[in-house]
Design an enzyme around this catalytic site. Structure first.
Site, PDB file in Angstrom:
ATOM      1  N   TYR A  46       0.860  -1.182   0.000  1.00  0.00           N
ATOM      2  CA  TYR A  46       0.000   0.000   0.000  1.00  0.00           C
ATOM      3  C   TYR A  46       0.896   1.231   0.000  1.00  0.00           C
ATOM      4  O   TYR A  46       1.915   1.263   0.691  1.00  0.00           O
ATOM      5  CB  TYR A  46      -0.882   0.007   1.263  1.00  0.00           C
ATOM      6  CG  TYR A  46      -1.590   1.337   1.483  1.00  0.00           C
ATOM      7  CD1 TYR A  46      -2.880   1.544   1.009  1.00  0.00           C
ATOM      8  CD2 TYR A  46      -0.958   2.385   2.166  1.00  0.00           C
ATOM      9  CE1 TYR A  46      -3.525   2.762   1.195  1.00  0.00           C
ATOM     10  CE2 TYR A  46      -1.591   3.607   2.347  1.00  0.00           C
ATOM     11  CZ  TYR A  46      -2.877   3.787   1.864  1.00  0.00           C
ATOM     12  OH  TYR A  46      -3.504   4.986   2.038  1.00  0.00           O
ATOM     13  N   GLU A 105      -3.823   7.444  -3.450  1.00  0.00           N
ATOM     14  CA  GLU A 105      -3.743   6.153  -2.783  1.00  0.00           C
ATOM     15  C   GLU A 105      -3.596   5.051  -3.814  1.00  0.00           C
ATOM     16  O   GLU A 105      -4.346   5.026  -4.787  1.00  0.00           O
ATOM     17  CB  GLU A 105      -5.045   5.950  -1.996  1.00  0.00           C
ATOM     18  CG  GLU A 105      -4.902   5.090  -0.789  1.00  0.00           C
ATOM     19  CD  GLU A 105      -6.173   5.101   0.062  1.00  0.00           C
ATOM     20  OE1 GLU A 105      -6.053   5.099   1.281  1.00  0.00           O
ATOM     21  OE2 GLU A 105      -7.285   5.109  -0.500  1.00  0.00           O
TER      22      GLU A 105
END
Lengths: 391, 289
Positions: free
Chosen positions: A109, A198
């Protein structure tokens, strides 16, 4: 303002952030053509909506033949996709992104967001890719590495080293690739006035390359004036039509699921009004800030938008007149009730400059369903009683 | 006494000759604010509202000795204006303008801090010391002189709170609207300390909202440093998650920045927390009697 995954990936590509190759389609035929053009024998068919959790909702499918691409594109296009971020009503899928399959070895991530306490951007990275990052933050916060970056020095080598050592990337070539990836992402964040960027998951392939498998981006609305390229990516079908209509008139509106419509000047007082309705046993039907210049036209528009919601049983107009005098607002409200047919009781509380004159105007107008309130608490109580048919 | 500004404060206005700048400068002067001039590039040498106009803040400061600037320039020029003020030796910039890009404010605040300049706002009603000096857009008449200090992220809730405090027979020493943007100048912590040190202030009202953690930081600070009674209200208990409630910073992201969490932190710090803004006046009466 938010954009779609495929648009985020266009921006990534401009900056050299590696992504799998992909093409956008609005029809099943286009989807199949796209798959042919990309080549290979494995593709991912991805619904394009502004919400996360698409995979779990059935909006992302792995196709192992052109027939499967056709089948899945047909299923996904036009479906109403419900995820944990769309709400129960879901979102209509109008575009699918066809992407080449990737060889996934690890899922990571990576994100960049403003750290409001530090007042500078922070890069967040985690080995727990593919999971909901908020869940990771709650359950295993030690698995999220946060590196704040002073924008006056920008992304430096040591920031990159903190990231790769934190993630346990030991291979030197892989370290270089990841640092390059992160520095480019940070550059996008700064250049484009991004609010949130993101990538979840960011994958490591079998050959040790890093690829953005997903991309989520939101932008600072106040800075869009200097980014016409981003503004052009706006997809109004993704925005709530009532919120959008309100915005066109300078009103800030958000629908809620209660029974009492609210019209207030100022965002803080608007929230405070909702809280007060709740405090005295009612439920607010909306947030609505008419801004600093409440007049007959904006109030009429406010009534119109509030009354689109069939659950509304009473309206509470709560205005604290400052520079704008209350007597003028009272006249505006009366005019607005002539412009819009308001059938539910309207409780009006006007306080501040010239409030007694305003009360007199409302009293003399003698309109059945316009009820004067003396202060915030009185107004909220009357609105709740009116909604129950007790007034 | 009061905090930050009083009747002797010399104020200039950046964006003096524009529509908003003109209207509100006039209102401030009527209230008694000592506005000594203004800045509008290319209009230097002119006179506006009976005061001199300068091309740069530096010239204005040199000529007038101003220490505070009220900023009304359009959003795209806010950062430039704040940095110019800081560079010219202004001690406090009060930024009224709404809609300044967050990135711009990030740089502007860093530079202001480096130069030792305080900032209030952006996107705020300004600051008022009752009966002495109003630098901003609030209706001056509702602020009666008294002993309650007020700090608020919201404009109209500042008026609501001040009005209730005055209706209960108390008054306001100084009220500061700090704004609800993601990056703001002076925050609760610094202002709480100023009110603590101000002999005229006997109680403090603090009005917050969802989003960010300034109220949580304030709670910690109050516990350790503030002995005067504090009354607080946090707007947005009924706000849905993930929706921006008007102010750029008023958004609950995930589970962070909720009203509940802020109210609990403040209560734990000994603050009198009210559930509705309608209770602010009564709560002040309670803590002062």
């Amino acid at each position: 303002m938010n954009i779609h995954e495929y648009q985020a990936k266009q921006i990534f590509a401009e900056y050299g952030v590696p992504t799998p190759r992909g093409l956008i389609a609005e029809t099943v035929e286009e989807a199949v053509e796209n798959a042919k053009e990309l080549g290979g024998n494995i593709w991912v068919v991805k619904a394009q909506i502004h919400a996360g959790g698409r995979g779990l909702g059935g909006g992302v499918k792995l196709a192992k033949s052109l027939d499967e691409v056709k089948k899945y594109a047909d299923e996904i296009l036009g479906m109403t996709l419900v995820t944990h971020q769309t709400g129960p009503e879901g979102k209509l899928v109008q575009k699918v992104y066809i992407e080449e399959g990737a060889d996934i070895k690890d899922e990571l991530y990576l994100g960049v967001v403003l750290d409001r306490a530090k007042e500078m951007p922070v890069i967040m990275a985690s080995t727990e890719g593919g999971m909901e990052i908020e869940k990771v933050a709650e359950e295993t916060p030690e698995k999220i590495i946060k590196v704040a970056i002073d924008p006056t020095i920008g992304f430096q080598g040591f920031h990159g080293r903190e990231l790769v050592f934190g993630l346990g990337i030991t291979d030197k070539l892989e370290q270089r690739k990841f640092i390059d990836f992160a520095s480019k992402l940070f550059k996008i964040y700064m250049d484009k006035d991004v609010e949130l960027i993101e990538i979840n998951p960011l994958i490591k392939t079998g050959s040790g390359d890093f690829l953005a498998l997903d991309g989520k981006m939101g932008f600072d609305d106040s800075a869009l004036f200097r980014h016409p390229d981003i503004e052009a990516m706006r997809d109004i079908s993704e925005e709530d039509p009532d919120e959008r209509e309100a915005a066109e008139y300078g009103l800030s509106y958000i629908a809620l699921d209660g029974e009492i419509g609210c019209m207030v000047n100022g965002a803080g007082l608007a929230m405070g009004t909702m809280d007060t309705i709740n405090y005295v046993g009612g439920t607010p039907a909306n947030f609505l800030d008419v801004g600093g210049k409440a007049n007959a036209e904006t109030v009429a528009k406010g009534f119109e938008i509030i009354l689109k919601n069939p659950n509304v049983k009473a309206i509470f107009v709560n205005i604290f007149g400052g520079i704008v005098r209350c007597d003028r607002i009272a006249n505006g409200i009366l005019e607005a009730t002539k412009m819009v047919d308001v059938k539910v009781p309207v409780i009006v509380r006007l306080d501040g400059t010239n409030a007694p004159e305003a009360a007199e105007i409302l009293k003399n107008a003698n309109i059945d369903n316009v009820i004067n309130a003396t202060d915030l608490l009185d107004g909220a109580k009357k609105a709740v009683a009116a909604a129950k048919g007790e007034l | 006494m009061s905090i930050l500004v009083n009747k002797d404060t010399k104020v200039i206005v950046q964006g003096f000759t524009g529509g908003e700048g003109t209207f509100h400068s006039e209102q401030c002067m009527e209230y008694g604010t000592n506005i000594v001039g203004g800045v509008t590039p290319n209009k230097g040498g002119q006179e506006h509202l009976g005061k001199p106009v300068f091309n740069t803040v530096k010239e204005a400061v040199d000529a007038t000795g101003a220490t505070v600037s009220m900023v009304f320039v359009p959003p795209a020029f806010v950062a430039d204006a704040v940095m110019e003020a800081a560079d010219a030796g202004i001690e406090l910039a009060v930024v009224i303008t709404e809609g300044a890009p967050v990135k711009d404010m990030m740089y502007a605040k860093m530079y202001a801090t480096k130069k030792g300049m305080k900032t209030i706002g952006p996107n705020c009603p300004g600051i008022i010391t009752a009966d002495e000096c109003k630098i901003g857009i609030m209706p001056g008449n509702i602020f009666k002189k008294g002993k309650v200090g007020l700090i608020s992220k919201s404009g109209t809730l500042t008026y609501e709170g001040a009005n209730q405090v005055c209706n209960e027979g108390f008054g306001i020493s100084t009220a500061v609207g700090i704004g609800g943007d993601p990056i703001i100048g002076l925050s609760y912590k610094q202002l709480l300390q100023m009110f603590q040190d101000d002999p005229e202030t006997e109680a403090i009202v603090m009005i917050g909202e969802i989003g960010g953690d300034l109220e949580i930081q304030a709670a910690k600070f109050i516990k350790e440093n503030i002995t005067k009674p504090v009354v607080a209200f946090i707007a947005g208990q009924t706000a849905p998650k993930g929706k921006r409630m008007g102010h750029a910073g008023a958004i609950v992201s995930g589970s962070a920045g909720t009203a509940k969490e802020k109210m609990e932190a403040l209560e734990a710090a000994g603050v009198k927390v009210v559930v509705s803004p309608a209770e602010i006046g009564k709560a002040v009466k309670e803590v002062l009697s």
